[in-house]
Design a protein around this motif. Structure first.
Motif, mmCIF file in Angstrom:
data_model
loop_
_atom_site.group_PDB
_atom_site.id
_atom_site.type_symbol
_atom_site.label_atom_id
_atom_site.label_comp_id
_atom_site.label_asym_id
_atom_site.label_seq_id
_atom_site.Cartn_x
_atom_site.Cartn_y
_atom_site.Cartn_z
ATOM 1 N N TRP A 120 0.852 -1.190 0.000
ATOM 2 C CA TRP A 120 0.000 0.000 0.000
ATOM 3 C C TRP A 120 0.887 1.238 0.000
ATOM 4 C CZ3 TRP A 120 -4.916 -1.043 -0.917
ATOM 5 C CH2 TRP A 120 -5.423 -2.287 -0.534
ATOM 6 N N THR A 122 0.705 5.667 -0.275
ATOM 7 C CA THR A 122 -0.081 6.898 -0.344
ATOM 8 C C THR A 122 0.671 7.950 -1.149
ATOM 9 O OG1 THR A 122 0.836 7.883 1.680
ATOM 10 C CG2 THR A 122 -1.089 6.439 1.918
ATOM 11 N N LEU A 136 -4.589 6.503 -2.809
ATOM 12 C CA LEU A 136 -4.068 5.261 -2.262
ATOM 13 C C LEU A 136 -3.837 4.284 -3.403
ATOM 14 C CD1 LEU A 136 -3.380 3.523 0.254
ATOM 15 C CD2 LEU A 136 -5.756 2.729 0.200
ATOM 16 N N SER A 210 -7.321 11.134 3.899
ATOM 17 C CA SER A 210 -5.977 10.559 3.962
ATOM 18 C C SER A 210 -6.067 9.127 4.473
ATOM 19 C CB SER A 210 -5.079 11.410 4.867
ATOM 20 O OG SER A 210 -5.621 11.494 6.184
ATOM 21 N N TYR A 211 -4.901 8.525 4.748
ATOM 22 C CA TYR A 211 -4.878 7.109 5.111
ATOM 23 C C TYR A 211 -3.907 6.847 6.252
ATOM 24 C CZ TYR A 211 -7.508 6.585 0.864
ATOM 25 O OH TYR A 211 -8.484 6.704 -0.087
ATOM 26 N N PRO A 218 -5.124 -0.917 5.291
ATOM 27 C CA PRO A 218 -5.242 0.544 5.381
ATOM 28 C C PRO A 218 -6.538 0.979 6.047
ATOM 29 C CG PRO A 218 -5.678 -0.195 3.149
ATOM 30 C CD PRO A 218 -5.216 -1.396 3.897
ATOM 31 N N LYS A 219 -6.467 2.139 6.666
ATOM 32 C CA LYS A 219 -7.652 2.783 7.216
ATOM 33 C C LYS A 219 -7.804 4.155 6.591
ATOM 34 C CE LYS A 219 -7.977 0.619 11.793
ATOM 35 N NZ LYS A 219 -8.041 0.874 13.259
ATOM 36 N N LEU A 220 -9.031 4.476 6.244
ATOM 37 C CA LEU A 220 -9.363 5.799 5.738
ATOM 38 C C LEU A 220 -9.471 6.766 6.913
ATOM 39 C CD1 LEU A 220 -10.530 7.793 3.560
ATOM 40 C CD2 LEU A 220 -12.776 6.836 4.134
ATOM 41 N N SER A 243 -12.232 7.667 11.320
ATOM 42 C CA SER A 243 -11.440 6.605 10.714
ATOM 43 C C SER A 243 -12.328 5.413 10.411
ATOM 44 C CB SER A 243 -10.311 6.186 11.666
ATOM 45 O OG SER A 243 -9.597 5.079 11.148
#
Length: 267
Positions: A120, A122, A136, A210-211, A218-220, A243
């Motif tokens: 992952w 960003t 992402l 963002s992340y 991953p978390k938003l 989140s």
């Protein structure tokens, strides 16, 4: 015939229906700042020319997973030519893959999940005062170690998903944020010199997406913005951060899971 009992039952049902109706909360949808999907960035021509004739790349490390032999580097210079904020190098073992059209400014993050084979990454999509919008990337590896982009999550797609769920009410200076009909957080506005909440569209989503890549998946992270009658910029002083874990299926479809509050500044 005793008609009193049916009448009492009828009145009880009416009172119950009236009570349910009176407790229904009239939430409102938020507005979105992004009008369309953000376009893929293109490396400037002079940077591309330097890359075509490159002898040495000057990089700095973004992530290194020594156990999996996977690393991510941000390109700073191509020989003596600045990268102008473009380009990553992804390595798996001795194989390197360049992703030149991905912006590497504003402290990008990367995380490799050895179980799923997902890397992952960003990238800054928009930035400025009060603006922090990221793309992402889900990167995978071929059998020969060459990396490729499996999916790119555009901020506009995230915004549109959130607009289907996130709603609000305003009572005086108190703003309550909902995930559909579930209360997420109530905050009190402390800004007194901006003329009060905008009458038409006081609550917005899209400038803060963002992340968090600290976990395996991953978390938003997003923050709603407030528009007041004075000034055009959205303000975030009293808004909490939210989140949610996300997943992306093999067709690139995004799912945003349970949304929670992660910011303690309004507690």
């Amino acid at each position: 015939m005793n008609t009193l009992k049916p009448l009492i039952s009828f009145l009880a049902i009416c009172l119950m229906m009236a009570s349910c109706k009176s407790t229904t909360i009239d939430t409102k949808p938020m507005a979105g700042t992004l009008d369309a999907p953000l376009l893929t960035d293109s490396i400037p021509a002079d940077v591309q020319k330097a890359m075509d004739n490159a002898l040495k790349l000057h990089n700095h490390e973004v992530m290194s997973d020594t156990a999996s032999n996977v690393a991510v580097f941000s390109i700073d210079e191509i020989d003596q030519t600045p990268s102008e904020g473009f380009g990553f190098v992804v390595t798996k073992g001795a194989v390197s893959t360049n992703f030149l059209n991905i912006i590497n400014t504003r402290q990008p993050q990367a995380k490799y999940n050895a179980k799923t084979g997902d890397l992952w990454l960003t990238s800054c999509a928009m930035s400025g005062t009060g603006v922090n919008v990221e793309k992402l990337y889900q990167i995978r590896f071929q059998e020969d170690g060459k990396a490729y982009i499996k999916n790119e999550i555009n901020p506009y797609a995230v915004q549109q998903e959130l607009l289907q769920r996130i709603r609000y009410t305003i009572d005086g200076e108190n703003v309550t944020i909902y995930d559909k009909d579930k209360v997420l957080k109530t905050v009190t506005n402390t800004i007194t010199d901006m003329g009060g909440f905008d009458d038409e569209s006081p609550m917005w989503i899209g400038e803060q997406i963002s992340y968090d890549l600290s976990g395996d998946e991953p978390k938003l992270v997003f923050v709603p913005g407030v528009k007041f009658t004075t000034g055009l910029a959205l303000l975030y002083d009293d808004m909490p951060d939210f989140s949610a874990p996300i997943t992306i299926d093999e067709n690139g479809n995004l799912t945003i899971h349970e949304i929670t509050v992660i910011d303690s500044k309004t507690e």
